[in-house]
Design an enzyme around this catalytic site. Structure first.
Site, mmCIF file in Angstrom:
data_model
loop_
_atom_site.group_PDB
_atom_site.id
_atom_site.type_symbol
_atom_site.label_atom_id
_atom_site.label_comp_id
_atom_site.label_asym_id
_atom_site.label_seq_id
_atom_site.Cartn_x
_atom_site.Cartn_y
_atom_site.Cartn_z
ATOM 1 N N ASN A 72 0.821 -1.198 0.000
ATOM 2 C CA ASN A 72 0.000 0.000 0.000
ATOM 3 C C ASN A 72 0.858 1.251 0.000
ATOM 4 O O ASN A 72 0.955 1.959 -1.001
ATOM 5 C CB ASN A 72 -0.938 -0.033 1.221
ATOM 6 C CG ASN A 72 -1.972 1.070 1.168
ATOM 7 O OD1 ASN A 72 -1.875 1.990 0.377
ATOM 8 N ND2 ASN A 72 -2.968 0.992 2.023
ATOM 9 N N ASP A 73 1.544 1.505 1.093
ATOM 10 C CA ASP A 73 2.294 2.758 1.210
ATOM 11 C C ASP A 73 3.404 2.880 0.164
ATOM 12 O O ASP A 73 3.712 3.971 -0.284
ATOM 13 C CB ASP A 73 2.883 2.879 2.620
ATOM 14 C CG ASP A 73 1.782 2.979 3.667
ATOM 15 O OD1 ASP A 73 0.702 3.489 3.329
ATOM 16 O OD2 ASP A 73 2.003 2.530 4.803
ATOM 17 N N VAL A 74 3.974 1.748 -0.245
ATOM 18 C CA VAL A 74 5.103 1.817 -1.182
ATOM 19 C C VAL A 74 4.655 2.134 -2.608
ATOM 20 O O VAL A 74 5.482 2.314 -3.492
ATOM 21 C CB VAL A 74 5.934 0.512 -1.188
ATOM 22 C CG1 VAL A 74 6.542 0.276 0.174
ATOM 23 C CG2 VAL A 74 5.106 -0.668 -1.633
ATOM 24 N N VAL A 75 3.342 2.177 -2.848
ATOM 25 C CA VAL A 75 2.852 2.567 -4.172
ATOM 26 C C VAL A 75 1.963 3.806 -4.083
ATOM 27 O O VAL A 75 1.231 4.122 -5.000
ATOM 28 C CB VAL A 75 2.057 1.425 -4.856
ATOM 29 C CG1 VAL A 75 2.975 0.266 -5.191
ATOM 30 C CG2 VAL A 75 0.901 0.952 -3.989
ATOM 31 N N ALA A 117 0.896 3.357 7.502
ATOM 32 C CA ALA A 117 1.037 4.796 7.725
ATOM 33 C C ALA A 117 -0.311 5.428 8.058
ATOM 34 O O ALA A 117 -0.370 6.570 8.503
ATOM 35 C CB ALA A 117 1.634 5.468 6.494
#
Lengths: 102, 463
Positions: free
Chosen positions: B389-392, B430
């Site tokens: 999720n956060d890495v994209v 996050a």
């Protein structure tokens, strides 16, 4: 203050080692690909298991009738061994998977 | 001749193996050999100490005790290390790290009253013990958190101030014990328990996703504790090994923080996830999400030329790494080019995802690192985001108020179609919304990663 100066002049060799080792550590780890961070951390984790040497020295220096020291030393050796053996074996298991497949 | 086989000489060899081992661990081709070399050096140093060190009152009972302790430790350590699943790797490293810390702390407890009056020795003893204790209890908390036993960060009110005051109190008390030349067993045990408590307080407010950084930090703490032991005994191999890990571990900690684009102070003092999030989760995201079924996605993939899979921790939690490998092979057999895009902090530790996928025999060449794969998204037909999720999250590029602003991400939005598999619309660690989900090109495939991938495989097989 004089104690500190005495200490430094008595342990000059060790102080040199500390300084040089800090730089070696930084050099050795620099520019490592992120892929290898986990195995590297695990490998370093196994190496600080060297604390087991201290635990062994405690036992070798303990008076044979000092039960408390022997008992604590025994536990320290055991935990140190866990750190060393577990650390190296787990690192090996991780790295085994990185070998190129044909 | 006798001199060559002396303990000092063995310690030199062992020290060299540690440096060489760590160096080799930094390259994929030599890593495994490097680990074995360091292990051999360690074995040599341990055996050398046992057989060549001349103690004062050593008798056979003590040798037997040492042998038994090592035997038990070896069997348990070996079994745990061999048996535990690869997804559990990070907590295992934490566990073993804690053991080393505890060992260092116990040495301090025993040696304290042997050196009464020698202030500098007492200083090294107390420093080693306090650091070792913090490392032990901190590692245990990190282990429990990664294990899922302790999920939520626990934050006492004003925990930063509380922790710092407590730490200063420990320092002050330690200074008093050292300078007063006291030999009170009560004091040393008090310090021991206070340090244990501090280790818990130190790690408990930190979120689970930051545990790798914490473990790496505690790892270098244990190295430092071992080095203090080396100073105490004038033992060179403990000194070199300990300092080496202390310094390498510190660099590694910073490297991990850099991969997440967060300063270490943020991780430890937890600026993340509180004030910043409140600012970042405004109602800026408008639009609706599209939902896709497994058969829609299967059709898309079947007719794609190139598919890139973005695996995240959700994949590991669902134990779907074997399923994803099967999907990849199936697509390849249909002539689709498949790659994995690995974000540096995908999984629970940097490199963790690579280890997990490598375990299922995914070819090393198929795992592409972020910088190599980012230009490729433009020519990609379908990106399949599984449990990441956060890495994209594009907010890292274009929303300066977002707490992850500036973090390098995988530019999946450049691909022609984006399929996102998630269990629900719940935000990632996050705690922030992801506008990628509202992108025109994006479709959501809701459900458990393993089940949905299995469904895709079944659909594809029938085509």
């Amino acid at each position: 203050m004089t104690e500190l100066i005495d200490f430094i002049s008595n342990n000059l060799q060790m102080i040199y080692i500390v300084i040089l080792m800090i730089f070696v550590g930084v050099e050795v780890i620099g520019h490592v690909p992120a892929v290898l961070h986990t195995p590297l951390m695990s490998g370093a984790n196994a190496i600080h298991g060297v604390v087991i040497i201290g635990a062994i020295l405690v036992m070798l220096n303990a008076e044979p009738d000092n039960i408390l020291a022997l008992a604590l030393g025994f536990v320290a050796v055991l935990l140190g061994t866990l750190n060393v053996v577990g650390g190296f074996v787990v690192t090996d298991r991780m790295l085994e998977m990185f070998k190129k497949k044909k | 001749m006798e001199y060559i086989f002396s303990l000092e000489f063995i310690y030199i060899i062992a020290s060299v193996t540690y440096i060489l081992g760590l160096k080799m661990l930094g390259h994929p081709e030599t890593a495994r050999k490097g680990n074995l070399i360091a292990a051999a050096g360690m074995t040599l140093a341990i055996l050398g100490t046992i057989f060549l060190y001349k103690g004062e009152h050593v008798n056979s009972t003590i040798y037997i005790l040492i042998a038994v302790a090592i035997l038990i430790g070896t069997i348990i350590g070996w079994m745990i290390a061999k048996k535990v699943a690869m997804t559990k790797m990070p907590e295992l490293v934490s566990l073993f790290n804690g053991m080393g810390g505890a060992s260092a702390a116990l040495i301090g407890l025993i040696e304290f009253h042997h050196y009464t009056g020698d202030k500098l020795s007492v200083f090294t003893i107390i420093a080693g013990m306090v650091i070792g204790s913090i490392s032990f209890s901190g590692s245990m908390v990190a282990w429990a958190k990664l294990n899922g036993t302790m999920n939520k960060p626990i934050r006492l009110p004003k925990y930063n101030i509380l922790n710092n005051v407590f730490f200063l109190l420990i320092l002050a008390f330690a200074a008093y014990v050292i300078l007063s030349g006291s030999d009170s067993q009560l004091y040393i045990y008090l310090l021991f328990f206070a340090a244990l408590a501090y280790g818990i307080l130190f790690v408990i407010p930190i979120g689970g996703a930051d545990m790798p950084v914490v473990i790496s930090l505690l790892n270098s703490f244990t190295g430092l504790a071992a080095a203090f032991g080396g100073f105490l005994y004038g033992n060179m191999v403990m000194l070199t090994g300990g300092i080496l890990v202390g310094s390498a571990g510190t660099i590694l900690t910073f490297a991990m923080c850099k991969a997440m684009n967060r300063p270490l102070s943020n991780v430890i003092f937890g600026a993340f996830g509180e004030g910043a999030v409140a600012a970042g989760t405004g109602s800026t995201i408008k639009g609706s999400i599209k939902e896709a079924s497994a058969s829609d996605v299967a059709i898309l993939m079947n007719y794609a030329k190139k598919v890139i899979i973005v695996p995240g921790y959700g994949l590991a939690v669902a134990q779907a790494q074997h399923a994803i490998h099967e999907l990849e092979q199936l697509l390849e057999s249909k002539g689709v080019e498949v790659k994995y895009a690995i974000h540096p902090v995908a999984g629970r530790m940097p490199g963790h995802m690579n280890v997990l996928l490598a375990e299922t025999n995914v070819e090393y060449d198929k795992l592409a690192e972020m910088d190599d794969v980012n230009p490729e998204f433009q020519s990609t037909d379908v990106v399949f985001v599984v449990g990441a999720n956060d890495v994209v999250n594009p907010a890292a590029h274009n929303d300066p108020t977002s707490p992850i602003y500036g973090m390098p991400i995988l530019d999946v939005e450049n691909a022609k179609q984006i399929i996102i598999n998630k269990r629900s619309m719940k935000p990632g660690y996050a705690g922030i919304e992801n506008e990628l989900f509202y992108n025109n090109k994006a479709s959501m495939l809701f459900g458990d990663a393993k089940k949905m991938i299995q469904a895709l495989i079944n659909e594809l097989k029938n085509m």
